[in-house]
Design an enzyme around this catalytic site. Structure first.
Site, PDB file in Angstrom:
ATOM      1  N   HIS A 263       6.910 -17.447   6.584  1.00  0.00           N
ATOM      2  CA  HIS A 263       5.674 -17.522   5.802  1.00  0.00           C
ATOM      3  C   HIS A 263       4.511 -18.169   6.564  1.00  0.00           C
ATOM      4  O   HIS A 263       3.424 -17.580   6.667  1.00  0.00           O
ATOM      5  CB  HIS A 263       5.958 -18.285   4.505  1.00  0.00           C
TER       6      HIS A 263
ATOM      7  N   HIS B 278      10.798  -6.616  -0.049  1.00  0.00           N
ATOM      8  CA  HIS B 278      10.240  -6.968   1.271  1.00  0.00           C
ATOM      9  C   HIS B 278      10.821  -5.959   2.281  1.00  0.00           C
ATOM     10  O   HIS B 278      10.399  -4.824   2.310  1.00  0.00           O
ATOM     11  CB  HIS B 278      10.612  -8.396   1.670  1.00  0.00           C
TER      12      HIS B 278
ATOM     13  N   ARG C 224       0.791  -1.227   0.000  1.00  0.00           N
ATOM     14  CA  ARG C 224       0.000   0.000   0.000  1.00  0.00           C
ATOM     15  C   ARG C 224       0.828   1.284   0.000  1.00  0.00           C
ATOM     16  O   ARG C 224       0.291   2.374  -0.125  1.00  0.00           O
ATOM     17  CB  ARG C 224      -0.899   0.016   1.254  1.00  0.00           C
TER      18      ARG C 224
ATOM     19  N   HIS D   7      15.429 -10.519   5.775  1.00  0.00           N
ATOM     20  CA  HIS D   7      16.138 -10.960   4.571  1.00  0.00           C
ATOM     21  C   HIS D   7      16.046  -9.834   3.535  1.00  0.00           C
ATOM     22  O   HIS D   7      15.176  -9.859   2.670  1.00  0.00           O
ATOM     23  CB  HIS D   7      15.475 -12.243   4.052  1.00  0.00           C
TER      24      HIS D   7
ATOM     25  N   ARG E 188      16.545  -7.989   0.291  1.00  0.00           N
ATOM     26  CA  ARG E 188      16.932  -8.392  -1.062  1.00  0.00           C
ATOM     27  C   ARG E 188      17.308  -7.141  -1.854  1.00  0.00           C
ATOM     28  O   ARG E 188      16.900  -6.044  -1.503  1.00  0.00           O
ATOM     29  CB  ARG E 188      15.780  -9.143  -1.740  1.00  0.00           C
TER      30      ARG E 188
ATOM     31  N   GLU F 149      19.675 -12.367   6.973  1.00  0.00           N
ATOM     32  CA  GLU F 149      19.999 -13.346   5.934  1.00  0.00           C
ATOM     33  C   GLU F 149      20.211 -12.628   4.612  1.00  0.00           C
ATOM     34  O   GLU F 149      19.583 -11.596   4.371  1.00  0.00           O
ATOM     35  CB  GLU F 149      18.819 -14.276   5.641  1.00  0.00           C
TER      36      GLU F 149
ATOM     37  N   HIS G 216      12.961 -22.868   6.685  1.00  0.00           N
ATOM     38  CA  HIS G 216      12.227 -22.879   5.411  1.00  0.00           C
ATOM     39  C   HIS G 216      11.085 -23.876   5.457  1.00  0.00           C
ATOM     40  O   HIS G 216      11.293 -25.064   5.674  1.00  0.00           O
ATOM     41  CB  HIS G 216      13.109 -23.153   4.189  1.00  0.00           C
TER      42      HIS G 216
END
Ligand code: PXP
Length: 237
Positions: free
Chosen positions: A214, A50, A18, A43, A45, A70, A190
């Site tokens: 997640h 994110h 948003r 993490h 990137r 990470e 993971h």
């Protein structure tokens, strides 16, 4: 005791959808700790889709548990972590356009790169963990590189778990034992979730840390963040 580190990347993904500051990533991190998380993982990137580099800077003084960053050790990533000095850096091999991490390092192929990176992190007093599959060679190399820990990539465990939990966990137990024999601490992450976490923890009780994003954030839609963190911690008892 196995620590639960909550990966808050999904919170940033929701915020970024948003363009404003809802949900507030910094507040969620602090609240996760208040609700019992023993660590926060991010993490960043390269495309910052994110967590943003600026989030990482702002999170540092707020985190009172363990901060784990990470990422692929690009120069930008290394400059960030050397500035922020988290408790732990987990090195992952993903390409910049990967949706999520999808394999551990081939530590033979990337031995030279990793040895330079681990040395840099070690000189800065940052604990280093290397994301690996269950190949013994990759784990033995991690020890030779001077890393402190490995993080086992648990997607294959999670995928096989519903059909055959014993077969699913076997290579992970063997890999974890190999890591331990080589003087490495063992993290895992993971696709861990409320169905498969307790079993891997029962079979490998000496896991130092699991980092979960997640599924945990998805469960929070139903259970609330506090209830979810407590439910995950119950799996680690
Ligand atoms: N560990 C590593 C190295 C990761 O890249 C990720 C995903 O960002 C996780 C753990 C957490 O995985 P999940 O989001 O499936 O819990």
């Amino acid at each position: 005791m196995t620590k639960l580190s909550v990966n808050i990347n999904k919170i940033a993904t929701l915020r970024n959808a948003r363009g404003g500051n809802t949900p507030d990533v910094l507040k969620v991190a602090v609240d996760c700790e208040a609700f019992g998380a023993e660590g926060i993982t991010v993490h960043p990137r390269p495309d910052e889709r994110h967590i943003r580099y600026s989030d990482v800077m702002q999170l540092r003084p707020l985190i009172t548990t363990e901060f784990n960053i990470e990422g692929y050790p690009s120069r930008n990533f290394m400059d960030l972590v050397l500035r922020v000095k988290p408790h732990q850096v987990t090195l992952v091999p993903d390409a910049s356009d990967a949706i999520t991490s999808n394999a551990g390092w081939d530590t033979s192929k990337h031995f030279k790169l990793l040895s330079e990176i681990v040395e840099e992190l070690c000189n800065a007093g940052i604990r280093t963990s290397i994301f690996v599959d269950t190949e013994f060679k990759d784990i033995e190399n991690a020890a030779k590189l001077g890393a402190d820990r490995v993080e086992l990539y648990t997607e294959p465990y999670a995928t096989m778990y519903p059909n055959n939990p014993e077969a699913a966990v076997k290579p992970f137990l063997e890999a974890a034992n190999t890591a331990r024999k080589n003087g490495l601490g063992v993290n895992a992450g993971h696709d861990l979730n409320l169905n498969n976490l307790a079993y891997i923890h029962t079979i490998i009780p000496f896991l130092e840390e699991v980092s979960i994003g997640h599924a945990l954030i998805s469960d929070a839609l139903y259970l609330g963040l506090k209830g979810t963190i407590q439910a995950y911690k119950n799996c680690l008892k």
